[in-house]
Design an enzyme around this catalytic site. Structure first.
Site, mmCIF file in Angstrom:
data_model
loop_
_atom_site.group_PDB
_atom_site.id
_atom_site.type_symbol
_atom_site.label_atom_id
_atom_site.label_comp_id
_atom_site.label_asym_id
_atom_site.label_seq_id
_atom_site.Cartn_x
_atom_site.Cartn_y
_atom_site.Cartn_z
ATOM 1 N N SER A 124 0.825 -1.203 0.000
ATOM 2 C CA SER A 124 0.000 0.000 0.000
ATOM 3 C C SER A 124 0.866 1.263 0.000
ATOM 4 O O SER A 124 1.670 1.462 -0.907
ATOM 5 C CB SER A 124 -0.972 -0.057 1.185
ATOM 6 N N ASP A 179 -10.233 -4.789 -4.275
ATOM 7 C CA ASP A 179 -9.747 -3.732 -3.379
ATOM 8 C C ASP A 179 -10.650 -2.500 -3.497
ATOM 9 O O ASP A 179 -10.795 -1.932 -4.574
ATOM 10 C CB ASP A 179 -8.300 -3.373 -3.751
ATOM 11 N N HIS A 211 -8.052 -5.251 0.002
ATOM 12 C CA HIS A 211 -6.824 -4.500 0.322
ATOM 13 C C HIS A 211 -6.065 -5.310 1.368
ATOM 14 O O HIS A 211 -6.125 -5.030 2.568
ATOM 15 C CB HIS A 211 -7.180 -3.101 0.838
#
EC number: 3.1.2.22
Length: 237
Positions: A124, A179, A211
Site C-alpha cells: 500500500s 480492493d 486491500h
C-alpha cells in the site's frame, strides 16, 4: 514534524539463514509497523518470509499527523491530502522520508552490500514510498515491488522518469481486483504510466482479493525476489 534519520528508524530484522549477500527493505502500509507487517506475512504464509542469503529489514515509519485521519497521529511514510489518485502529492513529506530511507540504504552499503544487491518494496503506502525512493533517488537498486499501491496522476515519479535515460530497476506489482480502498484501476494506470516511461514491469491481478496480502501473491513475490537477488548457487548456474 521532523522525521528520524535512517540510523534510528525502528526496525524489525529477519536475518538470512546463511551468509548475508543481499538486503530487502519491506515497507509497511499506513498505520502499521515493521513488526506488524512481519507478523501479518507470517500469518498469511504460516511461516516467516526468510531467505538463505537475504536480510529482510522491516522499518517502522515515525509517527506523524495524517490528513486522511483528520490530523490524527499515525505511523505513515508521508502525508496525503486524501486517498485518491487525482489530487496533488504531499511532496514535502515524501521527500523528507526519501532522505530518511536513503540513510537506511547507505547503512547496508557501508556494511558491504552493493546497491545492485538491495531490493525495495512495500504494501500500500509502503509500495508507493518504495517507488518514489527507487525511481527518483536510487535507480541502481536490484528491483522494486508494490503490493496494493498506486501513484497520483501527476506524480513526481513520472516527472523524474521523463528526464531519465539510464537503465531502470524492474517493477513487480500486485493488486486485488476487489480492493475498495486502493482501486485496481489506479494500480493499472500507475503500471501503464511507468511502463510508458521505460520501466520494465510485471503486473499480477488477484480476483476476489481485497486491500490485503494473499498467500499466492507472496509466493510469487518470493520467486521474483530470488530472480533479482540470486544466491551464490543460483548465480553460478
Amino acid at each position: 514534524m521532523a522525521a528520524a534519520s535512517g540510523s534510528v528508524l525502528q526496525r524489525c530484522i529477519v536475518s538470512p539463514a546463511g551468509r548475508h549477500s543481499a538486503s530487502l527493505i519491506f515497507l509497511h502500509g499506513s498505520g502499521d509497523s515493521g513488526q506488524g507487517l512481519r507478523m501479518w506475512i507470517k500469518q498469511v504464509l504460516n511461516q516467516d518470509l526468510t531467505f538463505q542469503h537475504i536480510k529482510i529489514i522491516y522499518p517502522t515509519a515515525p509517527p506523524r499527523s495524517y490528513t486522511p485521519m483528520k490530523g490524527g497521529i499515525s505511523n505513515v511514510w508521508f502525508d496525503r491530502f486524501k486517498i485518491t489518485n487525482d489530487c496533488p502529492e504531499h511532496l514535502e513529506s515524501i521527500d523528507v522520508m526519501c532522505q530518511v530511507l536513503t540513510d537506511l540504504i547507505d547503512e547496508e552499503v557501508k556494511s558491504g552490500i552493493k546497491k545492485n544487491r538491495i531490493l525495495i518494496g512495500g504494501f500500500s503506502m509502503g509500495g508507493c514510498m518504495a517507488i518514489h525512493l527507487a525511481y527518483r533517488n536510487h535507480q541502481d537498486v536490484a528491483g522494486v515491488f508494490a503490493l496494493s499501491s498506486f501513484l497520483n496522476k501527476a506524480s513526481a515519479v513520472y516527472q523524474a522518469l521523463q528526464k531519465s535515460n539510464g537503465v531502470l530497476p524492474e517493477l513487480f506489482q500486485c493488486h486485488g481486483t476487489a480492493d475498495e480502498l486502493v482501486l485496481h484501476s489506479w494500480a493499472e494506470e500507475t503500471n501503464s504510466m511507468l511502463k510508458s516511461l521505460g520501466v520494465t514491469t510485471k503486473f499480477h491481478s488477484f480476483p476476489n482479493v481485497y486491500h490485503e496480502l494473499s498467500k499466492t501473491e507472496l509466493d510469487i513475490l518470493k520467486l521474483w525476489i530470488l530472480t533479482k537477488l540470486p544466491g551464490e548457487m543460483e548465480k553460478q548456474k
